[in-house]
Design a protein around this motif. Structure first.
Motif, PDB file in Angstrom:
ATOM      1  N   VAL A 161       0.830  -1.201   0.000  1.00  0.00           N
ATOM      2  CA  VAL A 161       0.000   0.000   0.000  1.00  0.00           C
ATOM      3  C   VAL A 161       0.867   1.254   0.000  1.00  0.00           C
ATOM      4  O   VAL A 161       0.577   2.229  -0.709  1.00  0.00           O
ATOM      5  CB  VAL A 161      -0.951   0.003   1.219  1.00  0.00           C
ATOM      6  CG1 VAL A 161      -1.658   1.357   1.350  1.00  0.00           C
ATOM      7  CG2 VAL A 161      -1.979  -1.110   1.093  1.00  0.00           C
ATOM      8  N   VAL A 162       1.949   1.241   0.785  1.00  0.00           N
ATOM      9  CA  VAL A 162       2.865   2.389   0.832  1.00  0.00           C
ATOM     10  C   VAL A 162       3.487   2.633  -0.545  1.00  0.00           C
ATOM     11  O   VAL A 162       3.573   3.780  -1.014  1.00  0.00           O
ATOM     12  CB  VAL A 162       3.969   2.163   1.887  1.00  0.00           C
ATOM     13  CG1 VAL A 162       5.049   3.242   1.776  1.00  0.00           C
ATOM     14  CG2 VAL A 162       3.367   2.180   3.293  1.00  0.00           C
ATOM     15  N   ILE A 163       3.914   1.559  -1.196  1.00  0.00           N
ATOM     16  CA  ILE A 163       4.517   1.678  -2.536  1.00  0.00           C
ATOM     17  C   ILE A 163       3.498   2.254  -3.525  1.00  0.00           C
ATOM     18  O   ILE A 163       3.823   3.132  -4.329  1.00  0.00           O
ATOM     19  CB  ILE A 163       5.028   0.306  -3.025  1.00  0.00           C
ATOM     20  CG1 ILE A 163       6.212  -0.147  -2.167  1.00  0.00           C
ATOM     21  CG2 ILE A 163       5.445   0.375  -4.494  1.00  0.00           C
ATOM     22  CD1 ILE A 163       6.703  -1.540  -2.484  1.00  0.00           C
ATOM     23  N   VAL A 164       2.248   1.748  -3.473  1.00  0.00           N
ATOM     24  CA  VAL A 164       1.192   2.246  -4.364  1.00  0.00           C
ATOM     25  C   VAL A 164       0.963   3.735  -4.144  1.00  0.00           C
ATOM     26  O   VAL A 164       0.824   4.506  -5.107  1.00  0.00           O
ATOM     27  CB  VAL A 164      -0.115   1.455  -4.136  1.00  0.00           C
ATOM     28  CG1 VAL A 164      -1.287   2.132  -4.843  1.00  0.00           C
ATOM     29  CG2 VAL A 164       0.038   0.026  -4.636  1.00  0.00           C
ATOM     30  N   CYS A 165       0.931   4.170  -2.897  1.00  0.00           N
ATOM     31  CA  CYS A 165       0.718   5.588  -2.576  1.00  0.00           C
ATOM     32  C   CYS A 165       1.866   6.453  -3.098  1.00  0.00           C
ATOM     33  O   CYS A 165       1.635   7.570  -3.603  1.00  0.00           O
ATOM     34  CB  CYS A 165       0.564   5.773  -1.065  1.00  0.00           C
ATOM     35  SG  CYS A 165      -0.990   5.143  -0.398  1.00  0.00           S
ATOM     36  N   ILE A 166       3.093   5.956  -2.993  1.00  0.00           N
ATOM     37  CA  ILE A 166       4.250   6.706  -3.496  1.00  0.00           C
ATOM     38  C   ILE A 166       4.164   6.868  -5.022  1.00  0.00           C
ATOM     39  O   ILE A 166       4.373   7.962  -5.559  1.00  0.00           O
ATOM     40  CB  ILE A 166       5.567   6.008  -3.097  1.00  0.00           C
ATOM     41  CG1 ILE A 166       5.759   6.084  -1.576  1.00  0.00           C
ATOM     42  CG2 ILE A 166       6.755   6.650  -3.813  1.00  0.00           C
ATOM     43  CD1 ILE A 166       6.945   5.286  -1.071  1.00  0.00           C
ATOM     44  N   ILE A 167       3.834   5.777  -5.703  1.00  0.00           N
ATOM     45  CA  ILE A 167       3.739   5.812  -7.168  1.00  0.00           C
ATOM     46  C   ILE A 167       2.609   6.732  -7.626  1.00  0.00           C
ATOM     47  O   ILE A 167       2.792   7.598  -8.485  1.00  0.00           O
ATOM     48  CB  ILE A 167       3.544   4.390  -7.729  1.00  0.00           C
ATOM     49  CG1 ILE A 167       4.787   3.536  -7.463  1.00  0.00           C
ATOM     50  CG2 ILE A 167       3.242   4.433  -9.231  1.00  0.00           C
ATOM     51  CD1 ILE A 167       4.628   2.076  -7.821  1.00  0.00           C
ATOM     52  N   LEU A 168       1.417   6.550  -7.032  1.00  0.00           N
ATOM     53  CA  LEU A 168       0.262   7.352  -7.430  1.00  0.00           C
ATOM     54  C   LEU A 168       0.447   8.821  -7.070  1.00  0.00           C
ATOM     55  O   LEU A 168       0.039   9.711  -7.828  1.00  0.00           O
ATOM     56  CB  LEU A 168      -1.007   6.805  -6.770  1.00  0.00           C
ATOM     57  CG  LEU A 168      -1.457   5.429  -7.237  1.00  0.00           C
ATOM     58  CD1 LEU A 168      -2.653   4.947  -6.424  1.00  0.00           C
ATOM     59  CD2 LEU A 168      -1.814   5.452  -8.726  1.00  0.00           C
ATOM     60  N   PRO A 186       5.996  14.864  -1.723  1.00  0.00           N
ATOM     61  CA  PRO A 186       5.475  14.436  -0.410  1.00  0.00           C
ATOM     62  C   PRO A 186       4.020  14.836  -0.189  1.00  0.00           C
ATOM     63  O   PRO A 186       3.218  14.055   0.337  1.00  0.00           O
ATOM     64  CB  PRO A 186       6.408  15.134   0.576  1.00  0.00           C
ATOM     65  CG  PRO A 186       7.689  15.270  -0.161  1.00  0.00           C
ATOM     66  CD  PRO A 186       7.286  15.555  -1.578  1.00  0.00           C
ATOM     67  N   LYS A 187       3.661  16.072  -0.586  1.00  0.00           N
ATOM     68  CA  LYS A 187       2.277  16.518  -0.432  1.00  0.00           C
ATOM     69  C   LYS A 187       1.340  15.718  -1.334  1.00  0.00           C
ATOM     70  O   LYS A 187       0.195  15.417  -0.956  1.00  0.00           O
ATOM     71  CB  LYS A 187       2.172  18.005  -0.754  1.00  0.00           C
ATOM     72  CG  LYS A 187       0.851  18.630  -0.330  1.00  0.00           C
ATOM     73  CD  LYS A 187       0.892  20.143  -0.436  1.00  0.00           C
ATOM     74  CE  LYS A 187      -0.399  20.756   0.107  1.00  0.00           C
ATOM     75  NZ  LYS A 187      -0.360  22.238   0.057  1.00  0.00           N
ATOM     76  N   SER A 188       1.815  15.348  -2.505  1.00  0.00           N
ATOM     77  CA  SER A 188       1.020  14.537  -3.425  1.00  0.00           C
ATOM     78  C   SER A 188       0.830  13.125  -2.878  1.00  0.00           C
ATOM     79  O   SER A 188      -0.241  12.525  -3.037  1.00  0.00           O
ATOM     80  CB  SER A 188       1.703  14.475  -4.796  1.00  0.00           C
ATOM     81  OG  SER A 188       1.857  15.769  -5.339  1.00  0.00           O
ATOM     82  N   ILE A 189       1.865  12.598  -2.220  1.00  0.00           N
ATOM     83  CA  ILE A 189       1.755  11.280  -1.589  1.00  0.00           C
ATOM     84  C   ILE A 189       0.751  11.333  -0.442  1.00  0.00           C
ATOM     85  O   ILE A 189      -0.051  10.418  -0.242  1.00  0.00           O
ATOM     86  CB  ILE A 189       3.134  10.798  -1.096  1.00  0.00           C
ATOM     87  CG1 ILE A 189       4.058  10.540  -2.297  1.00  0.00           C
ATOM     88  CG2 ILE A 189       3.001   9.545  -0.235  1.00  0.00           C
ATOM     89  CD1 ILE A 189       5.491  10.227  -1.902  1.00  0.00           C
ATOM     90  N   TYR A 190       0.788  12.448   0.319  1.00  0.00           N
ATOM     91  CA  TYR A 190      -0.184  12.651   1.398  1.00  0.00           C
ATOM     92  C   TYR A 190      -1.603  12.619   0.831  1.00  0.00           C
ATOM     93  O   TYR A 190      -2.506  11.977   1.386  1.00  0.00           O
ATOM     94  CB  TYR A 190       0.086  13.988   2.089  1.00  0.00           C
ATOM     95  CG  TYR A 190      -1.120  14.602   2.761  1.00  0.00           C
ATOM     96  CD1 TYR A 190      -1.570  14.146   4.000  1.00  0.00           C
ATOM     97  CD2 TYR A 190      -1.819  15.644   2.149  1.00  0.00           C
ATOM     98  CE1 TYR A 190      -2.677  14.713   4.613  1.00  0.00           C
ATOM     99  CE2 TYR A 190      -2.927  16.208   2.750  1.00  0.00           C
ATOM    100  CZ  TYR A 190      -3.355  15.744   3.981  1.00  0.00           C
ATOM    101  OH  TYR A 190      -4.454  16.309   4.565  1.00  0.00           O
ATOM    102  N   TRP A 191      -1.814  13.292  -0.303  1.00  0.00           N
ATOM    103  CA  TRP A 191      -3.125  13.291  -0.945  1.00  0.00           C
ATOM    104  C   TRP A 191      -3.527  11.883  -1.350  1.00  0.00           C
ATOM    105  O   TRP A 191      -4.685  11.474  -1.182  1.00  0.00           O
ATOM    106  CB  TRP A 191      -3.110  14.200  -2.185  1.00  0.00           C
ATOM    107  CG  TRP A 191      -4.368  14.088  -2.991  1.00  0.00           C
ATOM    108  CD1 TRP A 191      -5.529  14.790  -2.825  1.00  0.00           C
ATOM    109  CD2 TRP A 191      -4.595  13.188  -4.082  1.00  0.00           C
ATOM    110  NE1 TRP A 191      -6.471  14.376  -3.737  1.00  0.00           N
ATOM    111  CE2 TRP A 191      -5.926  13.397  -4.525  1.00  0.00           C
ATOM    112  CE3 TRP A 191      -3.808  12.239  -4.731  1.00  0.00           C
ATOM    113  CZ2 TRP A 191      -6.473  12.678  -5.584  1.00  0.00           C
ATOM    114  CZ3 TRP A 191      -4.361  11.523  -5.776  1.00  0.00           C
ATOM    115  CH2 TRP A 191      -5.685  11.742  -6.202  1.00  0.00           C
ATOM    116  N   ALA A 192      -2.582  11.117  -1.887  1.00  0.00           N
ATOM    117  CA  ALA A 192      -2.876   9.744  -2.324  1.00  0.00           C
ATOM    118  C   ALA A 192      -3.286   8.866  -1.139  1.00  0.00           C
ATOM    119  O   ALA A 192      -4.213   8.062  -1.244  1.00  0.00           O
ATOM    120  CB  ALA A 192      -1.646   9.150  -3.025  1.00  0.00           C
TER     121      ALA A 192
END
Length: 275
Positions: A161-168, A186-192
């Protein structure tokens, strides 16, 4: 043979009342303790209301001191009535009992530290023993066994799940850009993460059609992955159909609880339970 209550010395009798819920006195002690914990938590909540505290500050303060002194006496009695005090002091419940007692004393040194007495809510975990719900204790033990058995699978799932959030998150940063609020990765990962968990704070929202399409996919994906950890734990629980029949008996040496019915020795320290 199990000792009669009349033949118990004062330490053993005290241990039976404080640590066990099999006798009338023990159950009464635990029920009174339960109400004292709830009363203490309510007092802290009322004290946080400024208008109420200004009007009843003296009453709240005195009441909290009375409960703190009672808890202090109870903690001392728990230490005195057990053969190996350190076992209790450094146990989970021992640490919780201590943390729930000292905040009011710390208020002399640290301002507003008395609010930490809200930690007493953790003492409500004793409710299973107080109400003598042995079958629920056994069920909770079964759940813990299933969680331990599935921890590796859950860890792999969370890592995925962490990897998916980083990619998305990175993709959304590239698609939306700074002009739409995705100012950095980082802010985009937070949004994901927020979108995947279906929380949706709404502080950042995609504006482009492609970004909205990706967001829709992420939200649907979020709903689908919620059930995965539940399925992993459920599959582990079905592997073991043996009911863990536990009781409320507490070891006089180390205070370990949840022994199996008809157990003669403590599964933690080996001491004889009915000695």
């Amino acid at each position: 043979m199990e000792k009669s209550s009349k033949n118990l010395n004062w330490k053993e009798k005290l241990h039976e009342i404080i640590y066990e819920a099999d006798t009338k006195e023990g159950k009464l002690f635990d029920v009174v303790l339960l109400f004292a914990i709830i009363a203490s938590i309510v007092l802290v909540m009322l004290e946080s209301i400024e208008s109420f505290d200004e009007k009843y500050h003296y009453f709240l303060n005195v009441s909290e001191w009375i409960i703190t002194i009672l808890f202090s006496i109870e903690y001392i009695l728990r230490v005195v009535s057990i053969k190996k005090p350190l076992k209790y002091i450094f146990s989970f419940y021992g640490i919780i009992d201590l943390l729930s007692t000292i905040p009011k004393y710390l208020s002399f040194i640290l301002v507003d530290s008395h609010s930490l007495v809200a930690l007493r809510a953790l003492r409500l975990l004793r409710v299973f023993r107080i109400l003598k719900l042995a079958r629920y204790v056994g069920a909770s033990n079964k759940l813990l066994v299933a969680l331990r058995a599935s921890r590796a699978k859950i860890a792999v799932f969370l890592f995925f799940v962490v990897i998916v959030c980083i990619i998305l998150g990175t993709i959304m940063y590239m698609v939306e850009g700074e002009e739409n609020g995705f100012t950095n990765i980082p802010k985009s990962i937070y949004w994901a993460i927020v979108t995947l968990t279906t929380v949706g704070f709404g502080d950042i929202a995609p504006q482009t059609p492609l970004g909205q399409l990706i967001a829709s996919v992420i939200m649907i994906l979020g709903y689908s992955i919620i059930a995965i950890p539940t399925g992993i734990v459920s599959s582990e629980m079905t592997k073991n159909h043996t009911e863990l029949d536990s009781n409320t008996q507490s070891c006089k040496s180390c205070a370990t609880e949840n022994h199996k019915d008809k157990a003669a020795y403590c599964y933690h320290c080996g001491s004889e339970l009915n000695a």
